[in-house]
Scaffold this motif. Structure first.
Motif, PDB file in Angstrom:
ATOM      1  N   THR A  28      18.726  -5.267  15.891  1.00 18.11           N
ATOM      2  CA  THR A  28      17.435  -5.915  15.650  1.00 18.11           C
ATOM      3  C   THR A  28      16.378  -4.831  15.674  1.00 18.11           C
ATOM      4  O   THR A  28      16.316  -4.023  16.596  1.00 18.11           O
ATOM      5  N   GLU A  29      15.571  -4.805  14.697  1.00 15.28           N
ATOM      6  CA  GLU A  29      14.540  -3.780  14.567  1.00 15.28           C
ATOM      7  C   GLU A  29      13.328  -4.084  15.441  1.00 15.28           C
ATOM      8  O   GLU A  29      12.543  -3.215  15.740  1.00 15.28           O
ATOM      9  N   SER A  30      13.154  -5.337  15.871  1.00 19.96           N
ATOM     10  CA  SER A  30      11.954  -5.707  16.610  1.00 19.96           C
ATOM     11  C   SER A  30      12.054  -5.365  18.090  1.00 19.96           C
ATOM     12  O   SER A  30      11.044  -5.297  18.770  1.00 19.96           O
ATOM     13  N   SER A  31      13.271  -5.165  18.612  1.00 22.83           N
ATOM     14  CA  SER A  31      13.377  -4.900  20.042  1.00 22.83           C
ATOM     15  C   SER A  31      13.031  -3.451  20.338  1.00 22.83           C
ATOM     16  O   SER A  31      13.391  -2.537  19.610  1.00 22.83           O
ATOM     17  N   ALA A  32      12.339  -3.248  21.436  1.00 22.03           N
ATOM     18  CA  ALA A  32      11.949  -1.902  21.852  1.00 22.03           C
ATOM     19  C   ALA A  32      13.143  -1.231  22.513  1.00 22.03           C
ATOM     20  O   ALA A  32      13.978  -1.891  23.116  1.00 22.03           O
ATOM     21  N   PRO A  33      13.230   0.078  22.462  1.00 18.14           N
ATOM     22  CA  PRO A  33      14.350   0.748  23.120  1.00 18.14           C
ATOM     23  C   PRO A  33      14.242   0.612  24.634  1.00 18.14           C
ATOM     24  O   PRO A  33      13.151   0.573  25.198  1.00 18.14           O
ATOM     25  N   ALA A  34      15.393   0.524  25.282  1.00 15.79           N
ATOM     26  CA  ALA A  34      15.407   0.381  26.735  1.00 15.79           C
ATOM     27  C   ALA A  34      14.936   1.679  27.371  1.00 15.79           C
ATOM     28  O   ALA A  34      15.385   2.757  27.024  1.00 15.79           O
ATOM     29  N   SER A  35      14.011   1.556  28.300  1.00 16.65           N
ATOM     30  CA  SER A  35      13.517   2.756  28.953  1.00 16.65           C
ATOM     31  C   SER A  35      14.415   3.073  30.140  1.00 16.65           C
ATOM     32  O   SER A  35      14.927   2.189  30.806  1.00 16.65           O
ATOM     33  N   ALA A  36      14.592   4.327  30.400  1.00 16.75           N
ATOM     34  CA  ALA A  36      15.440   4.774  31.500  1.00 16.75           C
ATOM     35  C   ALA A  36      14.567   5.148  32.692  1.00 16.75           C
ATOM     36  O   ALA A  36      14.703   6.202  33.276  1.00 16.75           O
ATOM     37  N   SER A  37      13.666   4.272  33.046  1.00 20.64           N
ATOM     38  CA  SER A  37      12.754   4.538  34.149  1.00 20.64           C
ATOM     39  C   SER A  37      13.423   4.197  35.470  1.00 20.64           C
ATOM     40  O   SER A  37      14.002   3.128  35.619  1.00 20.64           O
ATOM     41  N   SER A  41      13.508   3.098  42.246  1.00 17.61           N
ATOM     42  CA  SER A  41      14.535   3.780  43.032  1.00 17.61           C
ATOM     43  C   SER A  41      14.032   5.124  43.550  1.00 17.61           C
ATOM     44  O   SER A  41      14.321   5.499  44.687  1.00 17.61           O
ATOM     45  N   ILE A  42      13.253   5.836  42.745  1.00 14.97           N
ATOM     46  CA  ILE A  42      12.678   7.103  43.213  1.00 14.97           C
ATOM     47  C   ILE A  42      11.666   6.852  44.327  1.00 14.97           C
ATOM     48  O   ILE A  42      11.654   7.559  45.337  1.00 14.97           O
ATOM     49  N   ALA A  43      10.836   5.829  44.164  1.00 14.06           N
ATOM     50  CA  ALA A  43       9.859   5.496  45.208  1.00 14.06           C
ATOM     51  C   ALA A  43      10.557   5.096  46.498  1.00 14.06           C
ATOM     52  O   ALA A  43      10.131   5.471  47.599  1.00 14.06           O
ATOM     53  N   SER A  44      11.651   4.354  46.378  1.00 13.59           N
ATOM     54  CA  SER A  44      12.404   3.948  47.556  1.00 13.59           C
ATOM     55  C   SER A  44      12.981   5.143  48.284  1.00 13.59           C
ATOM     56  O   SER A  44      12.894   5.247  49.508  1.00 13.59           O
ATOM     57  N   PHE A  68      15.510  -2.703  47.216  1.00 20.96           N
ATOM     58  CA  PHE A  68      16.129  -3.951  46.753  1.00 20.96           C
ATOM     59  C   PHE A  68      15.607  -4.352  45.371  1.00 20.96           C
ATOM     60  O   PHE A  68      16.354  -4.909  44.569  1.00 20.96           O
ATOM     61  N   LEU A  69      14.341  -4.083  45.087  1.00 24.84           N
ATOM     62  CA  LEU A  69      13.834  -4.335  43.736  1.00 24.84           C
ATOM     63  C   LEU A  69      14.539  -3.448  42.709  1.00 24.84           C
ATOM     64  O   LEU A  69      14.871  -3.901  41.612  1.00 24.84           O
ATOM     65  N   ALA A  70      14.755  -2.194  43.070  1.00 25.56           N
ATOM     66  CA  ALA A  70      15.408  -1.257  42.139  1.00 25.56           C
ATOM     67  C   ALA A  70      16.854  -1.635  41.899  1.00 25.56           C
ATOM     68  O   ALA A  70      17.372  -1.476  40.792  1.00 25.56           O
ATOM     69  N   ARG A  71      17.532  -2.142  42.916  1.00 26.82           N
ATOM     70  CA  ARG A  71      18.938  -2.524  42.726  1.00 26.82           C
ATOM     71  C   ARG A  71      19.082  -3.666  41.735  1.00 26.82           C
ATOM     72  O   ARG A  71      20.064  -3.745  41.019  1.00 26.82           O
ATOM     73  N   SER A  72      18.092  -4.542  41.678  1.00 25.79           N
ATOM     74  CA  SER A  72      18.190  -5.661  40.746  1.00 25.79           C
ATOM     75  C   SER A  72      17.655  -5.316  39.359  1.00 25.79           C
ATOM     76  O   SER A  72      18.092  -5.900  38.374  1.00 25.79           O
ATOM     77  N   ARG A  73      16.730  -4.351  39.262  1.00 24.59           N
ATOM     78  CA  ARG A  73      16.099  -4.055  37.971  1.00 24.59           C
ATOM     79  C   ARG A  73      16.598  -2.788  37.304  1.00 24.59           C
ATOM     80  O   ARG A  73      16.480  -2.650  36.097  1.00 24.59           O
ATOM     81  N   GLU A  74      17.098  -1.837  38.075  1.00 24.70           N
ATOM     82  CA  GLU A  74      17.471  -0.536  37.536  1.00 24.70           C
ATOM     83  C   GLU A  74      18.915  -0.209  37.914  1.00 24.70           C
ATOM     84  O   GLU A  74      19.170   0.431  38.924  1.00 24.70           O
ATOM     85  N   PRO A  75      19.877  -0.634  37.118  1.00 20.76           N
ATOM     86  CA  PRO A  75      21.274  -0.355  37.487  1.00 20.76           C
ATOM     87  C   PRO A  75      21.623   1.128  37.439  1.00 20.76           C
ATOM     88  O   PRO A  75      22.524   1.563  38.133  1.00 20.76           O
ATOM     89  N   GLN A  76      20.911   1.929  36.655  1.00 25.09           N
ATOM     90  CA  GLN A  76      21.218   3.349  36.571  1.00 25.09           C
ATOM     91  C   GLN A  76      20.721   4.104  37.797  1.00 25.09           C
ATOM     92  O   GLN A  76      21.162   5.213  38.058  1.00 25.09           O
ATOM     93  N   ARG A  78      21.072   3.033  40.988  1.00 25.91           N
ATOM     94  CA  ARG A  78      21.661   2.314  42.120  1.00 25.91           C
ATOM     95  C   ARG A  78      21.889   3.227  43.333  1.00 25.91           C
ATOM     96  O   ARG A  78      21.675   2.821  44.469  1.00 25.91           O
ATOM     97  N   THR A  79      22.323   4.442  43.101  1.00 28.84           N
ATOM     98  CA  THR A  79      22.598   5.351  44.220  1.00 28.84           C
ATOM     99  C   THR A  79      21.319   5.733  44.946  1.00 28.84           C
ATOM    100  O   THR A  79      21.265   5.706  46.189  1.00 28.84           O
ATOM    101  N   MET A  80      20.280   6.056  44.190  1.00 32.19           N
ATOM    102  CA  MET A  80      19.001   6.406  44.825  1.00 32.19           C
ATOM    103  C   MET A  80      18.420   5.226  45.590  1.00 32.19           C
ATOM    104  O   MET A  80      17.883   5.391  46.682  1.00 32.19           O
ATOM    105  N   SER A  81      18.529   4.027  45.028  1.00 36.41           N
ATOM    106  CA  SER A  81      17.975   2.869  45.720  1.00 36.41           C
ATOM    107  C   SER A  81      18.772   2.544  46.983  1.00 36.41           C
ATOM    108  O   SER A  81      18.195   2.130  47.987  1.00 36.41           O
ATOM    109  N   THR A  82      20.089   2.743  46.948  1.00 35.80           N
ATOM    110  CA  THR A  82      20.898   2.503  48.145  1.00 35.80           C
ATOM    111  C   THR A  82      20.517   3.475  49.257  1.00 35.80           C
ATOM    112  O   THR A  82      20.359   3.070  50.418  1.00 35.80           O
ATOM    113  N   TRP A  83      20.345   4.747  48.906  1.00 35.37           N
ATOM    114  CA  TRP A  83      19.922   5.713  49.910  1.00 35.37           C
ATOM    115  C   TRP A  83      18.513   5.416  50.404  1.00 35.37           C
ATOM    116  O   TRP A  83      18.202   5.636  51.575  1.00 35.37           O
TER     117      TRP A  83
END
Length: 126
Positions: A28-37, A41-44, A68-76, A78-83
């Motif tokens: 689909t051309e209308s969807s924006a690319p997924a950001s790798a933000s 997790s970095i703030a945590s 906990f917000l990062a674990r649900s929103r940013e699967p990439q 996950r390690t930083m948010s767990t720490w």
């Protein structure tokens, strides 16, 4: 001699074109690319690390919440948010462990000096 090469027509696909994958997700051309933000997790992680030497409980609590917000929103991330969560708990409740160890180390000396009649008093030793 006959010519064996021919130019492809509209009905005939090009030999260099890759076949279309029937299992691929539709494009689909209308969807924006997924950001790798990894912002949460970095703030945590940063707040979890900062909460330990500073002793700021609010930084530890924010590290836990952002983790906990990062674990649900940013699967990439996950390690930083767990720490971040682990270090947030250590920074928030580490004072409790230090207090328990302090009482466990100081209690024998306090009881020793009270002189219950059993064992030598503190000043009798010296």
């Amino acid at each position: 001699m006959t010519d064996t090469t021919s130019t492809p027509t509209a009905e005939q696909p090009s030999a260099t074109a890759a076949p279309e994958n029937p299992y691929a997700a539709p494009r689909t051309e209308s969807s924006a690319p997924a950001s790798a933000s990894n912002g949460f997790s970095i703030a945590s992680l940063v707040l979890g690390i900062a909460s330990i030497p500073t002793g700021w409980a609010i930084a530890g609590i924010l590290a836990i919440v952002f983790g906990f917000l990062a674990r649900s929103r940013e699967p990439q991330g996950r390690t930083m948010s767990t720490w971040g969560i682990v270090l947030g708990f250590v920074g928030t409740f580490g004072w409790l462990v230090v207090a328990i160890l302090g009482f466990a180390i100081a209690a024998p000396f306090a009881l020793w000096g009270m002189g219950f009649g059993w064992g030598p008093d503190f000043f009798d030793v010296f």
